[in-house]
Design a protein around this motif. Structure first.
Motif, PDB file in Angstrom:
ATOM      1  N   GLN A   1       0.815  -1.207   0.000  1.00  0.00           N
ATOM      2  CA  GLN A   1       0.000   0.000   0.000  1.00  0.00           C
ATOM      3  C   GLN A   1       0.855   1.267   0.000  1.00  0.00           C
ATOM      4  OE1 GLN A   1      -2.943  -0.143   3.131  1.00  0.00           O
ATOM      5  NE2 GLN A   1      -3.468  -2.254   2.662  1.00  0.00           N
ATOM      6  N   SER A   2       2.158   1.089  -0.163  1.00  0.00           N
ATOM      7  CA  SER A   2       3.081   2.223  -0.232  1.00  0.00           C
ATOM      8  C   SER A   2       3.714   2.243  -1.617  1.00  0.00           C
ATOM      9  CB  SER A   2       4.157   2.105   0.845  1.00  0.00           C
ATOM     10  OG  SER A   2       3.564   2.178   2.121  1.00  0.00           O
ATOM     11  N   GLN A   3       3.849   3.443  -2.150  1.00  0.00           N
ATOM     12  CA  GLN A   3       4.358   3.596  -3.514  1.00  0.00           C
ATOM     13  C   GLN A   3       5.722   4.250  -3.512  1.00  0.00           C
ATOM     14  OE1 GLN A   3       1.381   5.835  -5.580  1.00  0.00           O
ATOM     15  NE2 GLN A   3      -0.127   4.218  -5.447  1.00  0.00           N
ATOM     16  N   GLU A   4       6.405   4.126  -4.640  1.00  0.00           N
ATOM     17  CA  GLU A   4       7.699   4.777  -4.802  1.00  0.00           C
ATOM     18  C   GLU A   4       7.593   6.234  -4.356  1.00  0.00           C
ATOM     19  OE1 GLU A   4      11.012   4.368  -8.148  1.00  0.00           O
ATOM     20  OE2 GLU A   4       9.153   5.251  -8.901  1.00  0.00           O
ATOM     21  N   THR A   5       8.548   6.663  -3.564  1.00  0.00           N
ATOM     22  CA  THR A   5       8.528   8.007  -2.993  1.00  0.00           C
ATOM     23  C   THR A   5       9.889   8.650  -3.185  1.00  0.00           C
ATOM     24  OG1 THR A   5       6.911   7.331  -1.331  1.00  0.00           O
ATOM     25  CG2 THR A   5       8.167   9.331  -0.868  1.00  0.00           C
ATOM     26  N   TYR A   6       9.901   9.822  -3.792  1.00  0.00           N
ATOM     27  CA  TYR A   6      11.147  10.542  -4.063  1.00  0.00           C
ATOM     28  C   TYR A   6      11.461  11.499  -2.927  1.00  0.00           C
ATOM     29  CZ  TYR A   6      10.645   8.591  -8.679  1.00  0.00           C
ATOM     30  OH  TYR A   6      10.519   7.702  -9.722  1.00  0.00           O
TER      31      TYR A   6
ATOM     32  N   ASP B   1       8.608  -5.360   1.841  1.00  0.00           N
ATOM     33  CA  ASP B   1       9.985  -4.902   1.663  1.00  0.00           C
ATOM     34  C   ASP B   1      10.043  -3.388   1.582  1.00  0.00           C
ATOM     35  OD1 ASP B   1      10.555  -7.609   1.356  1.00  0.00           O
ATOM     36  OD2 ASP B   1      10.652  -7.489  -0.825  1.00  0.00           O
ATOM     37  N   LEU B   2      11.086  -2.812   2.177  1.00  0.00           N
ATOM     38  CA  LEU B   2      11.363  -1.394   2.053  1.00  0.00           C
ATOM     39  C   LEU B   2      12.788  -1.250   1.534  1.00  0.00           C
ATOM     40  CD1 LEU B   2      10.550   1.544   4.334  1.00  0.00           C
ATOM     41  CD2 LEU B   2      12.918   1.166   3.670  1.00  0.00           C
ATOM     42  N   HIS B   3      12.922  -0.509   0.439  1.00  0.00           N
ATOM     43  CA  HIS B   3      14.233  -0.221  -0.161  1.00  0.00           C
ATOM     44  C   HIS B   3      14.424   1.286  -0.199  1.00  0.00           C
ATOM     45  CE1 HIS B   3      12.503  -3.818  -2.215  1.00  0.00           C
ATOM     46  NE2 HIS B   3      13.696  -4.327  -1.939  1.00  0.00           N
TER      47      HIS B   3
ATOM     48  N   LEU C   1      16.474  -2.626   2.987  1.00  0.00           N
ATOM     49  CA  LEU C   1      16.632  -2.367   4.413  1.00  0.00           C
ATOM     50  C   LEU C   1      15.676  -3.168   5.283  1.00  0.00           C
ATOM     51  CD1 LEU C   1      17.149   1.472   4.051  1.00  0.00           C
ATOM     52  CD2 LEU C   1      18.894  -0.327   4.198  1.00  0.00           C
ATOM     53  N   VAL C   2      14.515  -3.534   4.727  1.00  0.00           N
ATOM     54  CA  VAL C   2      13.521  -4.325   5.459  1.00  0.00           C
ATOM     55  C   VAL C   2      12.976  -5.393   4.522  1.00  0.00           C
ATOM     56  CG1 VAL C   2      11.252  -4.283   6.581  1.00  0.00           C
ATOM     57  CG2 VAL C   2      12.837  -2.383   6.931  1.00  0.00           C
ATOM     58  N   ARG C   3      12.887  -6.632   5.026  1.00  0.00           N
ATOM     59  CA  ARG C   3      12.185  -7.724   4.339  1.00  0.00           C
ATOM     60  C   ARG C   3      11.477  -8.524   5.428  1.00  0.00           C
ATOM     61  NH1 ARG C   3      12.707 -10.076  -0.991  1.00  0.00           N
ATOM     62  NH2 ARG C   3      11.218 -11.755  -1.013  1.00  0.00           N
ATOM     63  N   GLN C   4      10.209  -8.207   5.616  1.00  0.00           N
ATOM     64  CA  GLN C   4       9.452  -8.797   6.723  1.00  0.00           C
ATOM     65  C   GLN C   4       9.139 -10.267   6.488  1.00  0.00           C
ATOM     66  OE1 GLN C   4       6.469  -6.044   8.587  1.00  0.00           O
ATOM     67  NE2 GLN C   4       6.732  -5.053   6.591  1.00  0.00           N
TER      68      GLN C   4
ATOM     69  N   PHE D   1      12.524   6.002  -2.081  1.00  0.00           N
ATOM     70  CA  PHE D   1      12.047   4.764  -1.483  1.00  0.00           C
ATOM     71  C   PHE D   1      11.334   3.941  -2.537  1.00  0.00           C
ATOM     72  CE2 PHE D   1      12.176   7.486   2.272  1.00  0.00           C
ATOM     73  CZ  PHE D   1      12.586   6.615   3.275  1.00  0.00           C
ATOM     74  N   THR D   2      11.478   2.623  -2.459  1.00  0.00           N
ATOM     75  CA  THR D   2      10.645   1.702  -3.238  1.00  0.00           C
ATOM     76  C   THR D   2      10.189   0.594  -2.301  1.00  0.00           C
ATOM     77  OG1 THR D   2      12.449   0.269  -4.011  1.00  0.00           O
ATOM     78  CG2 THR D   2      11.897   2.185  -5.393  1.00  0.00           C
ATOM     79  N   PHE D   3       9.110  -0.083  -2.688  1.00  0.00           N
ATOM     80  CA  PHE D   3       8.509  -1.076  -1.821  1.00  0.00           C
ATOM     81  C   PHE D   3       8.163  -2.330  -2.618  1.00  0.00           C
ATOM     82  CE2 PHE D   3       7.691   3.122  -0.233  1.00  0.00           C
ATOM     83  CZ  PHE D   3       8.078   3.011   1.094  1.00  0.00           C
ATOM     84  N   GLY D   4       8.126  -3.453  -1.927  1.00  0.00           N
ATOM     85  CA  GLY D   4       7.765  -4.707  -2.584  1.00  0.00           C
ATOM     86  C   GLY D   4       7.008  -5.602  -1.640  1.00  0.00           C
TER      87      GLY D   4
END
Length: 152
Positions: free
Chosen positions: A5-10, A74-76, A123-126, A149-152
């Motif tokens: 529910q989180s999108q790429e964020t600059y 995931d948080l990158h 940085l995060v992989r739950q 930021f990017t998310f997966g």
């Protein structure tokens, strides 16, 4: 990916959205920022002295932080070392605690890592169920460059 529910964020002001530090982003000027006590989902904030440029933010103080309230497995974060290429040490937390088994490939279970080159850092992989979490990364050296930021 259905859970994301989180999108790429600059981080750079040209494309930044949902920035929550008081006063907004100060374009191309050194500014002291603080992270608010509460972040809504998909809001992010800076702490410390940063110069936010069109595409990146550069840490100008000895230490600084970035916080993001996200919903994804995931948080990158795309990061780079100082302009002189000196490595930057960091530590990440999830909801104020070390990530433990939910750490990413570029951190250990204590959330520690080092930025050595410009690239995407996982940085995060739950391992647990995906839920809203507050991510914080603290930098222990000045000059880090934060891009997106990017998310997966």
């Amino acid at each position: 990916m259905d859970e994301v529910q989180s999108q790429e964020t600059y981080v750079g002001y040209e494309r930044a959205q949902n920035f929550a530090s008081s006063g907004g982003l100060d374009q191309d000027a050194s500014q002291l920022y603080a992270i608010p006590t509460h972040l809504d989902l998909n809001q992010w904030a800076l702490a410390g002295r940063w110069v936010d440029q069109g595409q990146i933010a550069v840490l100008g103080s000895t230490t600084g932080r970035i916080a993001y309230r996200f919903h994804a497995r995931d948080l990158h974060l795309v990061l780079g070392p100082t302009a002189k290429g000196k490595p930057v040490r960091f530590r990440v937390t999830l909801d104020g605690k070390a990530p433990g088994e939910d750490h990413g490939m570029d951190t250990n279970d204590k959330g520690e890592g080092t930025i050595n080159e410009n690239r995407l850092y996982q940085l995060v992989r739950q391992k647990t169920a995906v839920a809203d979490h507050t991510f914080t990364i603290e930098f222990f050296d000045p000059g880090v460059q934060a891009f997106a930021f990017t998310f997966g």
